[in-house]
Design a protein around this motif. Structure first.
Motif, short mmCIF file in Angstrom:
data_model
loop_
_atom_site.label_atom_id
_atom_site.label_comp_id
_atom_site.label_asym_id
_atom_site.label_seq_id
_atom_site.Cartn_x
_atom_site.Cartn_y
_atom_site.Cartn_z
N HIS A 2 82.36 -28.02 34.88
CA HIS A 2 83.34 -28.79 34.13
C HIS A 2 84.73 -28.15 34.20
N ASN A 60 75.82 -32.74 26.61
CA ASN A 60 77.14 -32.22 26.22
C ASN A 60 77.73 -33.02 25.06
N TYR A 114 90.94 -35.41 32.42
CA TYR A 114 89.55 -35.03 32.72
C TYR A 114 88.59 -35.90 31.91
N LEU A 119 84.65 -37.65 32.59
CA LEU A 119 83.64 -37.90 31.56
C LEU A 119 83.53 -39.37 31.19
#
Length: 166
Positions: A2, A60, A114, A119
């Motif tokens: 990540h 996550n 990001y 995601l």
């Protein structure tokens, strides 16, 4: 996995080697004044272990990054996304050495991109104490819009992927 970068910064998931940075940030009165009461060292150690476990979890629900300055690889702070479905809340805490240098704008902008691109989030939220004027200015500068449910102590903001200009 990540990790990501911006022009001047690189973000990598928090590692065990970041414990002293984490503890120094969360136990510092001046750094914590608009976030919460500073942590006692034992609480900072405990929450650091929780942060490491969350980063290593299969599902996550929270990702925590160390913000590092390129090319010196100097740690400047920590930022996170707390994820619930396709909505996440951003958090950031910086060392005093990062103040006044555009670090929060650049790191959170990278985190927003990001979150939306990698995601696949649809909304990112940010909250700030009503007297944290620097954070409020940055949140607004990045395009977050104040939510209707702000209260007298905390300001709540949102930014939608559909309205974000990459």
């Amino acid at each position: 996995m990540h990790d990501f970068e911006t022009e001047r910064l690189k973000m990598r998931l928090l590692e065990v080697s970041d414990e002293s940075l984490y503890i120094s940030l969360y136990t510092d009165f001046k750094t914590m004044r608009c976030i919460s009461s500073p942590f006692q060292i034992q609480k900072a150690c405990s929450t650091f272990k929780t942060a490491i476990n969350l980063n290593n979890a299969e599902q996550n629900t929270q990702l925590i990054w160390c913000i590092r300055e390129k090319p010196a690889d100097k740690a400047l702070g920590i930022q996170s996304l707390t994820i619930k479905g396709d909505v996440a809340e951003v958090g950031i805490i910086l060392s005093r050495a990062a103040h006044g240098r555009g670090v929060p704008e650049e790191s959170v902008k990278g985190l927003i991109e990001y979150g939306f691109k990698v995601l696949n989030l649809s909304v990112i939220e940010a909250n700030s104490h009503y007297q944290n004027y620097a954070t409020l200015r940055i949140i607004r500068k990045l395009g977050f819009k104040e939510s209707h449910y702000s209260d007298s102590f905390t300001r709540h903001f949102r930014i939608n992927r559909n309205g974000y200009k990459f």
